[in-house]
Scaffold this motif. Structure first.
Motif, PDB file in Angstrom:
ATOM      1  N   ASP A 258       0.831  -1.214   0.000  1.00  0.00           N
ATOM      2  CA  ASP A 258       0.000   0.000   0.000  1.00  0.00           C
ATOM      3  C   ASP A 258       0.864   1.263   0.000  1.00  0.00           C
ATOM      4  O   ASP A 258       0.552   2.249  -0.696  1.00  0.00           O
ATOM      5  N   MET A 259       1.942   1.254   0.755  1.00  0.00           N
ATOM      6  CA  MET A 259       2.812   2.429   0.807  1.00  0.00           C
ATOM      7  C   MET A 259       3.495   2.662  -0.539  1.00  0.00           C
ATOM      8  O   MET A 259       3.641   3.813  -0.981  1.00  0.00           O
ATOM      9  N   ILE A 260       3.903   1.588  -1.208  1.00  0.00           N
ATOM     10  CA  ILE A 260       4.561   1.735  -2.518  1.00  0.00           C
ATOM     11  C   ILE A 260       3.584   2.289  -3.549  1.00  0.00           C
ATOM     12  O   ILE A 260       3.901   3.237  -4.288  1.00  0.00           O
ATOM     13  N   ILE A 261       2.397   1.712  -3.627  1.00  0.00           N
ATOM     14  CA  ILE A 261       1.419   2.099  -4.652  1.00  0.00           C
ATOM     15  C   ILE A 261       0.912   3.516  -4.431  1.00  0.00           C
ATOM     16  O   ILE A 261       0.684   4.264  -5.389  1.00  0.00           O
ATOM     17  N   GLU A 262       0.702   3.911  -3.176  1.00  0.00           N
ATOM     18  CA  GLU A 262       0.223   5.268  -2.900  1.00  0.00           C
ATOM     19  C   GLU A 262       1.159   6.312  -3.497  1.00  0.00           C
ATOM     20  O   GLU A 262       0.707   7.268  -4.145  1.00  0.00           O
ATOM     21  N   LYS A 263       2.450   6.133  -3.311  1.00  0.00           N
ATOM     22  CA  LYS A 263       3.412   7.110  -3.814  1.00  0.00           C
ATOM     23  C   LYS A 263       3.432   7.120  -5.339  1.00  0.00           C
ATOM     24  O   LYS A 263       3.515   8.197  -5.963  1.00  0.00           O
ATOM     25  N   GLU A 264       3.322   5.941  -5.947  1.00  0.00           N
ATOM     26  CA  GLU A 264       3.320   5.875  -7.412  1.00  0.00           C
ATOM     27  C   GLU A 264       2.080   6.558  -7.989  1.00  0.00           C
ATOM     28  O   GLU A 264       2.171   7.293  -8.973  1.00  0.00           O
ATOM     29  N   LEU A 265       0.941   6.311  -7.388  1.00  0.00           N
ATOM     30  CA  LEU A 265      -0.305   6.859  -7.921  1.00  0.00           C
ATOM     31  C   LEU A 265      -0.351   8.377  -7.817  1.00  0.00           C
ATOM     32  O   LEU A 265      -0.806   9.059  -8.745  1.00  0.00           O
ATOM     33  N   ILE A 266       0.104   8.922  -6.717  1.00  0.00           N
ATOM     34  CA  ILE A 266       0.040  10.371  -6.564  1.00  0.00           C
ATOM     35  C   ILE A 266       1.091  11.077  -7.418  1.00  0.00           C
ATOM     36  O   ILE A 266       0.952  12.244  -7.761  1.00  0.00           O
ATOM     37  N   SER A 267       2.127  10.342  -7.789  1.00  0.00           N
ATOM     38  CA  SER A 267       3.156  10.926  -8.647  1.00  0.00           C
ATOM     39  C   SER A 267       2.743  10.933 -10.110  1.00  0.00           C
ATOM     40  O   SER A 267       3.282  11.704 -10.912  1.00  0.00           O
ATOM     41  N   GLN A 268       1.793  10.065 -10.479  1.00  0.00           N
ATOM     42  CA  GLN A 268       1.333   9.980 -11.865  1.00  0.00           C
ATOM     43  C   GLN A 268       0.182  10.958 -12.067  1.00  0.00           C
ATOM     44  O   GLN A 268      -0.979  10.598 -12.120  1.00  0.00           O
ATOM     45  N   VAL A 269       0.521  12.237 -12.215  1.00  0.00           N
ATOM     46  CA  VAL A 269      -0.480  13.286 -12.366  1.00  0.00           C
ATOM     47  C   VAL A 269      -0.882  13.380 -13.824  1.00  0.00           C
ATOM     48  O   VAL A 269      -0.023  13.532 -14.698  1.00  0.00           O
ATOM     49  N   GLY A 270      -2.190  13.286 -14.133  1.00  0.00           N
ATOM     50  CA  GLY A 270      -2.667  13.391 -15.505  1.00  0.00           C
ATOM     51  C   GLY A 270      -2.634  14.828 -15.999  1.00  0.00           C
ATOM     52  O   GLY A 270      -2.582  15.785 -15.228  1.00  0.00           O
ATOM     53  N   MET A 271      -2.700  14.981 -17.321  1.00  0.00           N
ATOM     54  CA  MET A 271      -2.657  16.303 -17.930  1.00  0.00           C
ATOM     55  C   MET A 271      -3.932  17.107 -17.624  1.00  0.00           C
ATOM     56  O   MET A 271      -3.905  18.326 -17.633  1.00  0.00           O
ATOM     57  N   ASP A 272      -5.042  16.397 -17.368  1.00  0.00           N
ATOM     58  CA  ASP A 272      -6.298  17.086 -17.120  1.00  0.00           C
ATOM     59  C   ASP A 272      -6.457  17.501 -15.660  1.00  0.00           C
ATOM     60  O   ASP A 272      -7.436  18.139 -15.307  1.00  0.00           O
ATOM     61  N   LEU A 273      -5.522  17.139 -14.815  1.00  0.00           N
ATOM     62  CA  LEU A 273      -5.607  17.489 -13.410  1.00  0.00           C
ATOM     63  C   LEU A 273      -4.832  18.763 -13.129  1.00  0.00           C
ATOM     64  O   LEU A 273      -3.682  18.909 -13.539  1.00  0.00           O
ATOM     65  N   ILE A 274      -5.475  19.696 -12.477  1.00  0.00           N
ATOM     66  CA  ILE A 274      -4.821  20.949 -12.112  1.00  0.00           C
ATOM     67  C   ILE A 274      -4.449  20.857 -10.640  1.00  0.00           C
ATOM     68  O   ILE A 274      -5.300  21.000  -9.761  1.00  0.00           O
ATOM     69  N   PRO A 275      -3.184  20.589 -10.327  1.00  0.00           N
ATOM     70  CA  PRO A 275      -2.777  20.419  -8.920  1.00  0.00           C
ATOM     71  C   PRO A 275      -2.979  21.701  -8.130  1.00  0.00           C
ATOM     72  O   PRO A 275      -2.641  22.791  -8.585  1.00  0.00           O
ATOM     73  N   ASP A 276      -3.545  21.597  -6.951  1.00  0.00           N
ATOM     74  CA  ASP A 276      -3.699  22.744  -6.066  1.00  0.00           C
ATOM     75  C   ASP A 276      -2.573  22.725  -5.034  1.00  0.00           C
ATOM     76  O   ASP A 276      -1.671  21.881  -5.068  1.00  0.00           O
ATOM     77  N   SER A 277      -2.624  23.649  -4.092  1.00  0.00           N
ATOM     78  CA  SER A 277      -1.547  23.774  -3.114  1.00  0.00           C
ATOM     79  C   SER A 277      -1.476  22.530  -2.208  1.00  0.00           C
ATOM     80  O   SER A 277      -0.383  22.082  -1.850  1.00  0.00           O
TER      81      SER A 277
END
Length: 457
Positions: free
Chosen positions: A330-349
């Motif tokens: 779970d710890m490995i996958i969580e970091k991978e998923l949050i690092s894979q930001v899609g082009m349609d996502l606008i990251p907030d603060s």
């Protein structure tokens, strides 16, 4: 011309005279007909006795024969009674009355089937009236029936008193939790009473609001402090409450981490404790780390991976092994998923802050350093399909860091080859029963993916 006028006058007078004569006959006949609604009472009864008749609504002593009409117009003879609801007319040409069945078909309800209207003897009518009067004017029976009904139910005031005596008034969750915390924190409470309080708290804190109320009432700190107690049963129950409270509840996770919960939990994992206690402690650790990079970073600094490695290899801890690798996966996958930001996502603060926190969690290098590339494949020998699935997923998640050690592990290669053959047969069995995308097919896909990636590297 005058003669013709005189003949017309006589014709008119003759027609008027005939009309008056027919109407007179009709009135005389109608006067002699008994009303169809008349009810007759026969005094006395017997086969050979005609008896005397008393007319309730008609003084005519004769019993009229009831005429049974049809849907056609029929001539009504003198002495025939007409049922209620029938249509009657006077034929001006013949001077006779004619009758046919009415739309309401009153004859069906009025007739007794023999063409005769209902008749009753005086004794029958008197007896019926007597029974009706007795039913209406018998207050004793009515009172007895009312008392019987009341005896089946208890008065509302009595029920309220009983509820108050049994302390069954409805309480809110907050009130219940406050009582449980007082019971748990009371020095006069026995261990069993404290265990009961913790068990009830665990049930309540599954709700997000109740878990937050536990923090605001100071209950979280009481639970964390109980992890340092000497009674292993209280430690087990406290860890259970803590894990349920922080599960999927970020604000409570923060309070637990700031209250020193993680360090106390890891201490219980590293010391000699019954497996039942460590099982609940591991549950609390997993709930606290999930989606909480701050706690994960703190976990690495406190040597949490090393503690899990020692527990993994402890004799008698086989049932905890799959739980341990699930925490790591779970710890490995969580970091991978949050690092894979899609082009349609606008990251907030907040997203940027989470990326920064996950960047500080360097789990994979620690896993390689502490021998997890060799430890995880051991679980493939388990006969449990669920264990094999979780092991394969963890192996694939660690592939980038462990590929060299995987290829140098002959037992891993042999296990994958054997599993590939086994699940190919199981997939055919699934397909025979109509399951094209079954569970065994999913596991076979994981095995095939491992084999292909190991061959490419």
């Amino acid at each position: 011309m005058a003669k013709l006028k005189m003949q017309n006058k006589w014709s008119i007078k003759l027609g008027v005279a005939i009309t008056y004569w027919i109407v007179s006959l009709h009135l005389i006949s109608a006067h002699n007909v008994k009303s169809p609604t008349a009810l007759s009472i026969k005094e006395g009864s017997g086969d050979n006795s005609k008896g005397e008749e008393t007319q309730l609504r008609n003084d005519d002593p004769e019993d009229l024969e009831v005429f049974r009409p049809t849907d056609k117009w029929q001539t009504l003879k003198p002495g025939h009674a007409v049922p209620a609801g029938s249509h009657v007319r006077l034929n001006l040409q013949t001077g006779h009355r004619e009758v046919k069945m009415g739309e309401e078909e009153g004859l069906k309800h009025w007739s007794d089937g023999n063409g005769q209207g209902p008749s009753f003897t005086a004794e029958e009518l008197k007896e019926a009236l007597k029974k009706i009067k007795e039913g209406m004017d018998d207050p004793v029976d009515a009172k007895q029936e009312e008392d019987a009904v009341k005896a089946q139910f208890r008065p509302i005031e009595e029920l309220k008193k009983d509820m108050e005596a049994l302390d069954m008034l409805v309480e809110t969750d907050v009130q219940v939790m406050r009582k449980l915390l007082n019971q748990f924190n009371n020095t006069n409470s026995t261990t069993d009473e404290k265990l009961t309080a913790l068990l009830d708290l665990e049930y309540l804190v599954h709700q997000v609001d109740n878990a937050q109320n536990l923090v605001s009432m100071g209950g979280m700190q009481l639970v964390i402090n109980a992890l340092n107690g000497t009674d292993v049963r209280l430690q087990e129950s406290a860890a259970f409450v803590l894990g349920s409270a922080v599960s999927s509840n970020p604000s409570v996770q923060v309070e637990a981490a700031e209250g020193g919960a993680l360090q106390k939990l890891l201490t219980l994992l590293a010391t000699q404790r019954p497996m039942a206690v460590k099982k609940k402690v591991l549950f609390a650790v997993a709930s606290l780390l999930r989606h909480f990079p701050f706690a994960q970073s703190h976990f690495l600094k406190l040597g949490g991976v090393q503690m899990l490695s020692e527990l993994f290899q402890t004799p008698g801890a086989e049932t905890l092994r799959v739980r341990i690798i699930t925490v790591l996966y779970d710890m490995i996958i969580e970091k991978e998923l949050i690092s894979q930001v899609g082009m349609d996502l606008i990251p907030d603060s907040s997203h940027q802050e989470r990326l920064r926190q996950y960047a500080e969690v360097s789990l994979l290098p620690v896993l390689v350093e502490q021998g997890w590339c060799r430890l995880v494949p051991e679980l493939l020998a388990s006969p449990e399909h669920d264990w094999r699935e979780k092991t394969l997923r963890t192996l694939l998640a660690m592939m980038a860091q462990c590929h060299t050690q995987y290829k140098q592990n002959p037992s891993l290669t042999a296990s994958l080859s054997e599993l590939q053959k086994q699940y190919q047969e199981l997939v055919l069995t699934e397909q025979d029963v109509g399951e094209q995308d079954g569970y065994f097919g999913e596991i076979l896909a994981l095995v095939d993916s491992m084999v292909v990636k190991m061959q490419r590297m």
